[in-house]
Design a protein around this motif. Sequence first.
Motif, PDB file in Angstrom:
ATOM      1  N   ALA B 392       0.796  -1.231   0.000  1.00  0.00           N
ATOM      2  CA  ALA B 392       0.000   0.000   0.000  1.00  0.00           C
ATOM      3  C   ALA B 392       0.828   1.280   0.000  1.00  0.00           C
ATOM      4  O   ALA B 392       0.660   2.133  -0.870  1.00  0.00           O
ATOM      5  N   TYR B 393       1.719   1.430   0.993  1.00  0.00           N
ATOM      6  CA  TYR B 393       2.453   2.694   1.025  1.00  0.00           C
ATOM      7  C   TYR B 393       3.395   2.808  -0.164  1.00  0.00           C
ATOM      8  O   TYR B 393       3.526   3.873  -0.773  1.00  0.00           O
ATOM      9  N   GLU B 394       4.037   1.710  -0.518  1.00  0.00           N
ATOM     10  CA  GLU B 394       4.960   1.745  -1.659  1.00  0.00           C
ATOM     11  C   GLU B 394       4.217   2.077  -2.950  1.00  0.00           C
ATOM     12  O   GLU B 394       4.735   2.770  -3.821  1.00  0.00           O
ATOM     13  N   LEU B 395       2.977   1.587  -3.043  1.00  0.00           N
ATOM     14  CA  LEU B 395       2.150   1.897  -4.206  1.00  0.00           C
ATOM     15  C   LEU B 395       1.842   3.395  -4.255  1.00  0.00           C
ATOM     16  O   LEU B 395       2.032   4.054  -5.290  1.00  0.00           O
ATOM     17  N   LEU B 396       1.395   3.932  -3.112  1.00  0.00           N
ATOM     18  CA  LEU B 396       1.072   5.368  -3.075  1.00  0.00           C
ATOM     19  C   LEU B 396       2.315   6.207  -3.351  1.00  0.00           C
ATOM     20  O   LEU B 396       2.266   7.226  -4.039  1.00  0.00           O
ATOM     21  N   ASP B 397       3.435   5.755  -2.807  1.00  0.00           N
ATOM     22  CA  ASP B 397       4.688   6.490  -2.947  1.00  0.00           C
ATOM     23  C   ASP B 397       5.171   6.506  -4.404  1.00  0.00           C
ATOM     24  O   ASP B 397       5.914   7.402  -4.823  1.00  0.00           O
ATOM     25  N   ALA B 398       4.745   5.493  -5.187  1.00  0.00           N
ATOM     26  CA  ALA B 398       5.221   5.383  -6.574  1.00  0.00           C
ATOM     27  C   ALA B 398       4.323   6.116  -7.565  1.00  0.00           C
ATOM     28  O   ALA B 398       4.682   6.266  -8.732  1.00  0.00           O
TER      29      ALA B 398
END
Lengths: 480, 706
Positions: B392-398
Amino acid sequence: MSPRNVVVLGYGMAGARLAEEIRHRDPLAERVALTVVGAEPHHAYNRVLLSSVVGGTLRPEAAALHDRDWAARHHVDLRLGVAATAIDRAVRQVTLSDGGTVGYDALVLATGSTPWLPPVEGLVTDSGPAEGVVAFRTLDDCARILDAARVGAPVAVLGGGLLGLEAARGLAGRGNLVTVVHPMGHVMERQLDASAGRALARTLAGMGIDFRLGTAAARYVPGDGLKLADGGHVQADLVVVSAGVRPETALAEDAGLAVDRGVLVDDALRTTDGRIHAIGDCARHPGTVSGLVQPAWEQAGILADLLTGADTAARYRGTPVVTRLKARGVDLTALGDTQTDVADESAEVLAFDDPARGRYAKLVLRDDRVTGAILLGVPDAAATIAQLFDHGVPAPGDRLALLLGRALPSGAPAAASPADLPASAVVCRCNSVTKGALVDAWRGGACSAAELATATRASTGCGSCSGAVRGIADWLASTA
Amino acid sequence: MTPVTLAAAATHPTDPAAGQVDTHCPYCALQCGMTLRTGARTAIAPREFPTNAGGLCQKGWTAAALLDSPARLTTPLVRVAGELRPASWDDALDLVAGRLRDLQAAHGPDAVAIFGGGGLTNEKAYLLGKFARVALGTSQIDYNGRFCMSAAAAAGGRAFGADRGLPFPLTDLAGADAVLLAGANPAETMPPFVQHLRGAAAKGGLVVVDPRRTPTAEQASLHLAPVPGTDLALALGILHAAVADGHLRQSYLDERTTGFAAVWRIAAAYWPERVERITGVAAADQRRAADLLARARNAYVLTARGTEQHATGTDTVSAWINLALALGLPGTPGSGFGCLTGQGNGQGGREHGQKADQLPGYRRIDDPAAREHVARVWGVPAASLPGPGRSAYELLDALGTEGGPRALLVFGSNVTVSAPRSAHVTERLSGLDLLVTADLVLSETSATADVVLPVTQWAEEDGTMTNLEGRVLLRRKAVDPPEGVRTDLEVLSALAGRLGQPEDRFPADPETVFTELRAASAGGIADYSGVSYGRLRAGEALYWPVPGDDHPGTPRMFLDAFAHPDGRARFVPVTHTGPAEVPDAEFPLRAVTGRVLQHYQSGAQTRAIGELAAVVPEAFVELHPDTAARAGLAEGDLARVASRRGVMRARVRCVGSLRPDVLFLPFHFPDRQRANLLTNPALDPVSRMPEFKVCAVRVTKEDGAA
């Protein structure tokens, strides 16, 4: 690049920890090739647990820090039952008691300390401690103590310091008749003031431990016991010696390193030879005292950073010392400056003295910070105060609550009756219903607990306030 | 003690024609039973159901207010010239499908990402995962449950071989002499739950681990208040005390577990006095906790977000599991270990494929057999299914970055408020070519979207939910949605059609979707193949796994064997490393984030309900009176709280029971009141859970400047 050869002399709590910390940073031995030399025949064990082993609550094998395969799994060349006998700094080589040698790029002294046996007639023979005399230091010492201390047998403990009292408590818990002989006027005089020492001795006396304070042992007679300097006599089948330790510095001295009650080290934990480091009980850093595991472990972490290159800027700045007595049924913490008297106007000092109940609390503050404390029998206050001391943060303004912790009655007294509650008091948290809302609902015609619940939803969540709602209904009925 | 008013509401049968339907609360995983009375005015009455025993909190009582709220969205919105304007469904869906096609054609399938939610029904979670893998062919799907249950799920999976929050019915707790709650505050987060703790509390065996003296901690027999971020050390200390005091259940270890020796070698170095110095919890209290659990005839260890939402969350839960295993609790009748799932369908939501690394039935997407099975049910080649995507966070961060997704579809989540380091997340959202949300009200995330699709909520649609016990519930439609509003399933079905999928591959009817879910989950860890709407309508209490139509379900797991191939539970050696960010001179305090009773998650729903907003209208910061005074703050002042990642504003509440070095912030509020402006996105290496629960901050008086 080939890994650098690091040789650790000592496989006690400091040496073993250093090996772990190095392998944590360099798991595949790519940067550091590690040799550990340990004089004891055992794999490393946790010395802190020895008082539990003596007390019988832990089996000796539960104190193991490493298993048999640990060294192989972690690429460590472990030499057990071998002592280092000399360091040749010129060729960077250590000679071992088995005749072998091992070269180093960096050498770490983690040789620890050895028990000091006081000069008591008959206590020591040419081949070591006399029969029936055991130091309290190693796992083998524990085995000897457990072997000799049959249930009900009288035991004398020489030394009323931290470890002596832990051993005494463990043995008393096993059913031995224990007498502590201590030359000072009160026990644990390094950490405690006289009042705290008195209260502690009284607590331990209640657990069946006798004390002979202010007098030294003069003569030991195997099978009989100790003759004391004041003419007294202590019957003992076993004498456990816990009269202090001496840093093991012989190798360092022979190698020409600077030694003064410990191998002197700087903030990079270097001795006067930059290729040789020292940590743990054998080392002396101005920021801490020896004999405790916490500084040794912190030093191991810093030194591992330096030796593996994980953090070449890492420095050891010292460890604030918090002393905890590990004795079942006794909760004692001492930290920092404990000897400042309440009359001393240069500091803010609070004290509470309740020897009959085994409680003593003393708090020393300077500039709003905790700089010292003794806390006996007030465990939750001790936990809080130690944290304030460790982190150097300002102490709460309510000093009395801080000093006594849960011993102090908590907060506001419970409201005696619904009449005393303010209208804004929340009665039902689940549904945000105040006393005022219940009163309004009553006036609106909801004249029972059930009708109040229907009108306001009070008590319809978790139901914890059902009693309170009924109480308010009864009160309103009685005032109607 | 049962609440006093509920008898009348308890026994009405479901009868939509007569204007009342038995249903479940739209909020937390307790899924309290309630009856919805329709008619001139929709109203809610509590209903006897095992989890809530007839109780409802203020959120539940007022849930109907959102059904006909003026805040409801009833028409699609499309951003035109910087402004969201009403549009027809056809125009909005055509626009979205066209943009998705174009972006994927230009940048590849992973240019489109999906973000789901733990409040979505099983049917929606399932269809969303299928939509991503089949209609879009993207690997980029994850959901807000990553921020919620992922650490507990990972730890449960590696210890027991299967993760079901509570592997026993909640009502079993009533028979316990001791319950340890680690990082749980159910008196505020799921109030009717507290009824199940009363037995343990009455016997002096309720142990609550929480840095704050919460309403739950107030009821505890023993409250342990560790420094935030040191729970793992505390669990090691209690384990050490249990062993040193002779409480180890050796026969249980020998027969039902593996790996204790390695765990003890670590715990041996965490004697209670040492742990006291790390955690601030008195050694005597650690021993008392061990003693209470060990001497109880029946005992439970339960974890929740307070102990899980850390960059060491999985290991921390493992530490609590190790304690429970050492005492012989899991898989023993009347005792056990569990975690308290948070969101309404937090359990089902993590089982059916909206997670980056999962396929339906709690299968792993990198398991060839699982891919074969699911692909067969979906009628596509297994090779066509993408692999695992970003968490989730890595997705949002990308989002919007080189190689990252260019479009994001959000269902059932309000990431602008709920994700960590939220200023950064907002910035990433603004870097997208296309942001689409499906929402009930104009949440803070929807307010920044390019297209907003108005969708139905709980009482307006059928669907199944799996509660915190792993019990599958049928939540029925009770009222018609407002005109212009569609279900999420209808949205997915319509988009799939526009993306060229055969019509019957993405059905919009919940029961049809569920029938397919049953087949897809068959043989998986979470096997729903024997659950049917028919059995649920008939009132059967079905706890997964239910591997056949005639299977009675599994109320209690692990009684005979754990779910690993050897049938044994695994001790996992874990050690304390502490929080990712520790206080320093610049940011000297620790901030803890959490919930209040009146609000749910990002507050998008509950802030729109007047009665709830009136009780807690804005963000507040709890701090010790001394800490407030040092910052020049008094009760009711507006404070400015800053971390390395941002600054937020909150109203001061002085709380004498709080540690002077700790602040508490609720995270339900928008804009400059977002607690997540401060939080640290350091991720747990195993579960990718961010460190919501502790970060270093400073507090000052708000001077009015930006």
